[in-house]
Design a protein around this motif. Sequence first.
Motif, PDB file in Angstrom:
ATOM      1  N   ALA A  88       6.107 -11.724   0.587  1.00 18.54           N
ATOM      2  CA  ALA A  88       4.964 -11.302   1.397  1.00 18.54           C
ATOM      3  C   ALA A  88       4.601  -9.870   1.045  1.00 18.54           C
ATOM      4  O   ALA A  88       5.469  -8.990   1.013  1.00 18.54           O
ATOM      5  CB  ALA A  88       5.308 -11.407   2.886  1.00 18.54           C
ATOM      6  N   LEU A  89       3.323  -9.628   0.765  1.00 21.96           N
ATOM      7  CA  LEU A  89       2.824  -8.296   0.444  1.00 21.96           C
ATOM      8  C   LEU A  89       2.178  -7.720   1.698  1.00 21.96           C
ATOM      9  O   LEU A  89       1.029  -8.022   2.007  1.00 21.96           O
ATOM     10  CB  LEU A  89       1.830  -8.362  -0.711  1.00 21.96           C
ATOM     11  CG  LEU A  89       2.360  -9.001  -2.004  1.00 21.96           C
ATOM     12  CD1 LEU A  89       1.269  -9.046  -3.054  1.00 21.96           C
ATOM     13  CD2 LEU A  89       3.574  -8.246  -2.515  1.00 21.96           C
ATOM     14  N   SER A  90       2.927  -6.919   2.440  1.00 22.59           N
ATOM     15  CA  SER A  90       2.453  -6.403   3.714  1.00 22.59           C
ATOM     16  C   SER A  90       1.494  -5.239   3.488  1.00 22.59           C
ATOM     17  O   SER A  90       1.731  -4.373   2.652  1.00 22.59           O
ATOM     18  CB  SER A  90       3.644  -5.933   4.551  1.00 22.59           C
ATOM     19  OG  SER A  90       3.240  -5.521   5.821  1.00 22.59           O
ATOM     20  N   GLY A  91       0.419  -5.233   4.246  1.00 19.56           N
ATOM     21  CA  GLY A  91      -0.576  -4.184   4.095  1.00 19.56           C
ATOM     22  C   GLY A  91      -1.533  -4.425   2.955  1.00 19.56           C
ATOM     23  O   GLY A  91      -2.266  -3.525   2.544  1.00 19.56           O
ATOM     24  N   ALA A  92      -1.578  -5.658   2.452  1.00 16.35           N
ATOM     25  CA  ALA A  92      -2.437  -5.949   1.309  1.00 16.35           C
ATOM     26  C   ALA A  92      -3.912  -5.774   1.645  1.00 16.35           C
ATOM     27  O   ALA A  92      -4.720  -5.473   0.764  1.00 16.35           O
ATOM     28  CB  ALA A  92      -2.186  -7.377   0.823  1.00 16.35           C
ATOM     29  N   ASP A  93      -4.268  -5.941   2.914  1.00 15.26           N
ATOM     30  CA  ASP A  93      -5.676  -5.843   3.291  1.00 15.26           C
ATOM     31  C   ASP A  93      -6.223  -4.435   3.127  1.00 15.26           C
ATOM     32  O   ASP A  93      -7.433  -4.238   3.040  1.00 15.26           O
ATOM     33  CB  ASP A  93      -5.858  -6.303   4.745  1.00 15.26           C
ATOM     34  CG  ASP A  93      -5.023  -5.499   5.726  1.00 15.26           C
ATOM     35  OD1 ASP A  93      -3.958  -5.019   5.324  1.00 15.26           O
ATOM     36  OD2 ASP A  93      -5.435  -5.380   6.887  1.00 15.26           O
ATOM     37  N   ALA A  94      -5.335  -3.424   3.081  1.00 13.94           N
ATOM     38  CA  ALA A  94      -5.776  -2.042   2.930  1.00 13.94           C
ATOM     39  C   ALA A  94      -5.735  -1.591   1.478  1.00 13.94           C
ATOM     40  O   ALA A  94      -5.865  -0.400   1.184  1.00 13.94           O
ATOM     41  CB  ALA A  94      -4.893  -1.123   3.786  1.00 13.94           C
ATOM     42  N   ASN A  95      -5.541  -2.517   0.582  1.00 18.21           N
ATOM     43  CA  ASN A  95      -5.294  -2.184  -0.813  1.00 18.21           C
ATOM     44  C   ASN A  95      -6.493  -2.505  -1.680  1.00 18.21           C
ATOM     45  O   ASN A  95      -7.431  -3.178  -1.259  1.00 18.21           O
ATOM     46  CB  ASN A  95      -4.074  -2.980  -1.311  1.00 18.21           C
ATOM     47  CG  ASN A  95      -3.233  -2.161  -2.276  1.00 18.21           C
ATOM     48  OD1 ASN A  95      -3.765  -1.408  -3.084  1.00 18.21           O
ATOM     49  ND2 ASN A  95      -1.930  -2.315  -2.158  1.00 18.21           N
ATOM     50  N   ASP A  96      -6.433  -2.030  -2.907  1.00 23.46           N
ATOM     51  CA  ASP A  96      -7.385  -2.419  -3.930  1.00 23.46           C
ATOM     52  C   ASP A  96      -7.226  -3.916  -4.177  1.00 23.46           C
ATOM     53  O   ASP A  96      -6.144  -4.374  -4.535  1.00 23.46           O
ATOM     54  CB  ASP A  96      -7.091  -1.630  -5.211  1.00 23.46           C
ATOM     55  CG  ASP A  96      -7.954  -2.069  -6.380  1.00 23.46           C
ATOM     56  OD1 ASP A  96      -8.823  -2.932  -6.199  1.00 23.46           O
ATOM     57  OD2 ASP A  96      -7.734  -1.537  -7.485  1.00 23.46           O
ATOM     58  N   PRO A  97      -8.280  -4.719  -3.984  1.00 28.05           N
ATOM     59  CA  PRO A  97      -8.128  -6.172  -4.153  1.00 28.05           C
ATOM     60  C   PRO A  97      -7.546  -6.571  -5.500  1.00 28.05           C
ATOM     61  O   PRO A  97      -6.832  -7.569  -5.589  1.00 28.05           O
ATOM     62  CB  PRO A  97      -9.571  -6.689  -3.991  1.00 28.05           C
ATOM     63  CG  PRO A  97     -10.258  -5.655  -3.174  1.00 28.05           C
ATOM     64  CD  PRO A  97      -9.643  -4.341  -3.572  1.00 28.05           C
ATOM     65  N   GLN A  98      -7.827  -5.806  -6.531  1.00 23.40           N
ATOM     66  CA  GLN A  98      -7.318  -6.163  -7.848  1.00 23.40           C
ATOM     67  C   GLN A  98      -5.794  -6.106  -7.916  1.00 23.40           C
ATOM     68  O   GLN A  98      -5.169  -6.781  -8.722  1.00 23.40           O
ATOM     69  CB  GLN A  98      -7.925  -5.240  -8.918  1.00 23.40           C
ATOM     70  CG  GLN A  98      -9.427  -5.416  -9.101  1.00 23.40           C
ATOM     71  CD  GLN A  98      -9.778  -6.822  -9.541  1.00 23.40           C
ATOM     72  OE1 GLN A  98      -9.111  -7.401 -10.388  1.00 23.40           O
ATOM     73  NE2 GLN A  98     -10.832  -7.385  -8.955  1.00 23.40           N
TER      74      GLN A  98
ATOM     75  N   SER B  14       0.848  -1.187   0.000  1.00 23.85           N
ATOM     76  CA  SER B  14       0.000   0.000   0.000  1.00 23.85           C
ATOM     77  C   SER B  14       0.884   1.236   0.000  1.00 23.85           C
ATOM     78  O   SER B  14       2.036   1.201   0.470  1.00 23.85           O
ATOM     79  CB  SER B  14      -0.912   0.026   1.228  1.00 23.85           C
ATOM     80  OG  SER B  14      -0.150   0.220   2.412  1.00 23.85           O
ATOM     81  N   ASP B  15       0.362   2.341  -0.537  1.00 19.98           N
ATOM     82  CA  ASP B  15       1.122   3.589  -0.549  1.00 19.98           C
ATOM     83  C   ASP B  15       1.428   4.051   0.872  1.00 19.98           C
ATOM     84  O   ASP B  15       2.522   4.557   1.146  1.00 19.98           O
ATOM     85  CB  ASP B  15       0.335   4.677  -1.296  1.00 19.98           C
ATOM     86  CG  ASP B  15       0.344   4.479  -2.804  1.00 19.98           C
ATOM     87  OD1 ASP B  15       1.325   3.896  -3.321  1.00 19.98           O
ATOM     88  OD2 ASP B  15      -0.617   4.910  -3.465  1.00 19.98           O
ATOM     89  N   GLU B  16       0.464   3.865   1.790  1.00 17.10           N
ATOM     90  CA  GLU B  16       0.662   4.330   3.169  1.00 17.10           C
ATOM     91  C   GLU B  16       1.866   3.649   3.815  1.00 17.10           C
ATOM     92  O   GLU B  16       2.725   4.299   4.429  1.00 17.10           O
ATOM     93  CB  GLU B  16      -0.598   4.074   4.001  1.00 17.10           C
ATOM     94  CG  GLU B  16      -1.804   4.882   3.599  1.00 17.10           C
ATOM     95  CD  GLU B  16      -2.553   4.319   2.402  1.00 17.10           C
ATOM     96  OE1 GLU B  16      -3.525   4.956   1.971  1.00 17.10           O
ATOM     97  OE2 GLU B  16      -2.153   3.236   1.904  1.00 17.10           O
ATOM     98  N   LEU B  17       1.939   2.333   3.681  1.00 20.18           N
ATOM     99  CA  LEU B  17       3.054   1.610   4.285  1.00 20.18           C
ATOM    100  C   LEU B  17       4.356   1.904   3.553  1.00 20.18           C
ATOM    101  O   LEU B  17       5.414   2.016   4.180  1.00 20.18           O
ATOM    102  CB  LEU B  17       2.759   0.111   4.273  1.00 20.18           C
ATOM    103  CG  LEU B  17       3.755  -0.793   5.019  1.00 20.18           C
ATOM    104  CD1 LEU B  17       3.957  -0.320   6.449  1.00 20.18           C
ATOM    105  CD2 LEU B  17       3.273  -2.243   5.006  1.00 20.18           C
ATOM    106  N   ALA B  18       4.278   2.038   2.236  1.00 17.68           N
ATOM    107  CA  ALA B  18       5.487   2.392   1.475  1.00 17.68           C
ATOM    108  C   ALA B  18       6.039   3.740   1.942  1.00 17.68           C
ATOM    109  O   ALA B  18       7.255   3.889   2.142  1.00 17.68           O
ATOM    110  CB  ALA B  18       5.172   2.425  -0.021  1.00 17.68           C
TER     111      ALA B  18
END
Length: 370
Positions: A157-167, A119-123
């Motif tokens: 591992a894609l961290s913060g994926a739950d806050a992202n656009d599912p696509q 996610s942009d926020e975590l990045a």
Amino acid sequence: MGAHDRPKQAASRGRLVIWEECARDGAQAKTIMSGSERALIARETGGIFGSEGPSQVIFAAGFPAIGPEEVQAMRVLAESVDNCSLASHGRATRHDIDLGRTALRDAAHPRITFWIPASDELAHALGMASRAQALQRGLDCLAYALDTCGGIPIDVALSGADANDPQYVADAVVGVHLHNDLGFALANIMESVAQGVRVVASSWMGLGERNGLAATEQVVVALSGVVCSVKSAVGEPVDLWEQPPDLHRVVPIAANVSRITGVPLKVTDPICGTGVNSISTGTPFLDRGVFRPFDPMAVLGVEPRIEITQLASKRVLQAVVAQHGIALTDGELDAALRWVKSVAYERNEPIIDKVELFAFLGRNEGGGSR
């Protein structure tokens, strides 16, 4: 056995893979495990699945960038564990990938894992301009790992994926690592499995960062089908295991993790807590099956236990003394019951030592008089 000799690697193949985190994420619960302690728990966890351990358990061996002591602890696992897969965790850097490869170079079933923000926020929090920049860094590291790790499986591992656009992650996420901040980790794992996810992260006793992860003992039992079958998103039962897990191993492993980490098991902990298969009131004696979803003795191998508390009845006391070949008269039961309740309330302590009860009765635990 080296990386090129390994006969099996953890892979979903439609079956479930447990990604065990007690030694890695569990360290963020302010615990520490030596290399030999990690090896013990890794072997015991793999043993739940017998010959299928390497394909159904990935044990997070550690985070080698912590320092040389962590690398050495991981080396102990690599040299002594062959019945489950071992994973090295790290950041998206070539240095961490190299450390992981070094730490697990002698492992029978090694894996290298690194994580990137999704996610942009975590990045932004990690000093990167965007998730796109993080993705590019991850792709560069993935190419490096594939070129240098000699065929060792690489997990990203894609961290913060739950806050992202599912696509953005729909084609990439094949496993879930869910924390338990709101107490929903197990429920979310169950739903993830129903939706087709086949790699789930958990930790013995739920040990992990903040409020931890779903507890491995709960995940394994809940997904084993002993209470109800696991159904897919379309309502069809699914077979998650190459061979059924040996659930009689679950409680002893959790007890070992508690002993090693110093984190106590609570009376209210499901599956492995001190209250499992214990009785302190008379009603459950009428029909134990009515008051529980499964038989802890049959499923887990946990022996039934009777505790004497202020809630005791004549039925409870009679059952306790009968275990020692003693039968009490109604008068003796009345007197013992009054004594138990009086002592519990006077001390403001719920559990009465059975030795004290026998002393009050003038008997020893072998049935004879004092």
